[in-house]
Design a protein around this motif. Structure first.
Motif, PDB file in Angstrom:
ATOM      1  N   LYS A 133       0.829  -1.208   0.000  1.00  0.00           N
ATOM      2  CA  LYS A 133       0.000   0.000   0.000  1.00  0.00           C
ATOM      3  C   LYS A 133       0.866   1.261   0.000  1.00  0.00           C
ATOM      4  O   LYS A 133       1.893   1.306   0.683  1.00  0.00           O
ATOM      5  N   GLU A 230      -4.141  -6.068   9.691  1.00  0.00           N
ATOM      6  CA  GLU A 230      -4.753  -5.955   8.359  1.00  0.00           C
ATOM      7  C   GLU A 230      -4.087  -6.944   7.407  1.00  0.00           C
ATOM      8  O   GLU A 230      -4.757  -7.690   6.685  1.00  0.00           O
ATOM      9  N   TRP A 235      -6.126  -8.349   4.480  1.00  0.00           N
ATOM     10  CA  TRP A 235      -6.837  -7.083   4.290  1.00  0.00           C
ATOM     11  C   TRP A 235      -8.352  -7.234   4.423  1.00  0.00           C
ATOM     12  O   TRP A 235      -9.106  -6.418   3.921  1.00  0.00           O
ATOM     13  N   HIS A 239      -9.082  -0.975   8.097  1.00  0.00           N
ATOM     14  CA  HIS A 239      -8.001  -0.207   8.724  1.00  0.00           C
ATOM     15  C   HIS A 239      -8.417   0.373  10.086  1.00  0.00           C
ATOM     16  O   HIS A 239      -7.697   0.228  11.078  1.00  0.00           O
TER      17      HIS A 239
END
Ligand code: NAD
Ligand code: ZN
Length: 334
Positions: A133, A230, A235, A239
């Motif tokens: 990310k 996460e 994921w 978050h």
């Protein structure tokens, strides 16, 4: 920076002088909700450019597509990009603005709570890549950030709750009385006062450390463990949920290594509950501590057999001392 109910109507006054045209970039949800309204407040030629909502759009393909649309719209050096939406939209729009014609001016109109108090503040824009990310990006500052809290009326409750994790984080690291304000509110939806306080607290840290040389590290409170959660959940844990639990875990670690008791722990727990940020505890099996440690040990913030955590001032953090490295063996015993 402009914050207030109805401030969107004044958007035109934030455009730089001699603006030739405006490109509004945002995901299709926010564009369908607010694109026409934005356009109606601008007397200048304005194009609305949208992309599919979601984190999966924050990639080079979408960036390329948007760049092409700018070129087809005869972009020139006096064109202005308005990033409209949550953090995905402002990160992407900002990176398009930063890179088109080697850098255009832009304005952010954040519409999610997380966007208002976090993503649109601080000059970081960019994309995700196969390496992780936010691996591609740069520092780029919009000429103005225009926050109209009225747009939060359409924000789904879940997104409000997830955004509150960052409000709680900033309160813990830089403005503890904000926790009292959050507790005193009639519902979990944040008042304009809460939003202003959260923005001011982040802005103050960013202004003291614009290029992330030191103090900005405290903004990662809860994020070392949260990020590991996460990643280890592939994921699937949002978050905000991960950071909300990450703050509690990191605070326990900091308490045990510093010997300093966390004064605000009780308030933190009550605010977190009010913000409905306990979903992860109620509905999901939380990853094994050892898996989290393995992930953290391989993460970029770790050094050798130590893992680095943010060190807010309430745990003794201060100039030159915004992070602390903790031995893996110590963490394994916790
Ligand atoms: N640049 C930074 O410093 C920084 C800081 C924190 C987070 N981020 C980035 O922010 C992103 C997450 O941002 P987010 O949580 O805002 O996600 P998001 O942009 O995907 O928005 C969440 C959802 O809410 C919708 N939405 C937004 N505003 C709305 C409104 N007013 N009404 C109805 N729906 C609305 C969006 O369409 C989307 O579906 C991540 O990519 C993260 O990396 C960046
Ligand atoms: Zn965060």
């Amino acid at each position: 920076m402009a914050i207030g109910s109805g401030v969107l109507k004044k958007l035109e006054q934030f455009l730089p002088p001699n603006t030739s045209k405006v490109f509004v970039i945002g995901d299709s949800i926010v564009m369908s909700l607010y694109g026409d309204e934005i356009k109606s407040h601008l007397s200048i030629e304005t194009s609305l450019l949208s992309f599919a909502p979601g984190e999966s759009s924050k990639v080079l393909d979408t960036w390329f597509e948007l760049n092409q649309q700018l070129e087809q719209g005869a972009v020139d050096r006096r064109a202005v990009v308005i990033g409209l939406g949550g953090g995905v939209s402002t990160d992407l729009a900002g990176f398009v603005a930063a890179t088109s014609l080697r850098g255009l001016d832009g304005i952010f109109v954040p519409t999610s709570l997380l966007g208002m108090v976090d993503a649109a503040i601080g000059g970081k824009v960019g994309l995700n890549s196969g390496f992780g990310k936010n691996r591609i990006g740069c520092m780029w500052w919009p000429k103005a950030v225009v926050v109209d809290p009225d747009v939060l009326l359409t924000l789904p409750d879940l997104e409000t709750s997830l955004g509150l994790a960052e409000v709680i984080k900033i309160a813990c690291v830089d403005d503890p009385p904000l926790l009292d304000l959050l507790l005193a509110q009639p519902s979990f939806r944040p008042s304009t006062e809460v939003i202003i306080r959260a923005i001011k607290a982040k802005l103050a840290i960013v202004e003291r450390d614009p290029f992330e040389k030191g103090e900005r590290a405290v903004l990662n409170f809860g994020h070392t463990v949260g990020h590991a959660m996460e990643a280890c959940s592939n994921w699937s844990i949002p978050h905000g949920d991960a950071v909300a639990l990450g703050m509690e875990i990191e605070a326990s670690i900091l308490e045990s290594i510093s010997g300093i008791k966390w004064r605000d722990k009780d308030k933190f727990l009550r605010v977190r509950e009010k913000a409905e940020l306990t979903r992860i505890l109620e509905h999901q099996p939380v990853t094994a501590w050892q898996d989290l440690l393995n992930y953290m040990a391989s993460d970029k913030k770790s050094t050798g057999s130590k893992i680095r955590f943010s060190l807010p001032s309430c745990f003794g953090g201060g100039p030159g001392n915004w992070t602390v490295a903790v031995d893996l063996e110590v963490l394994e015993t916790l």
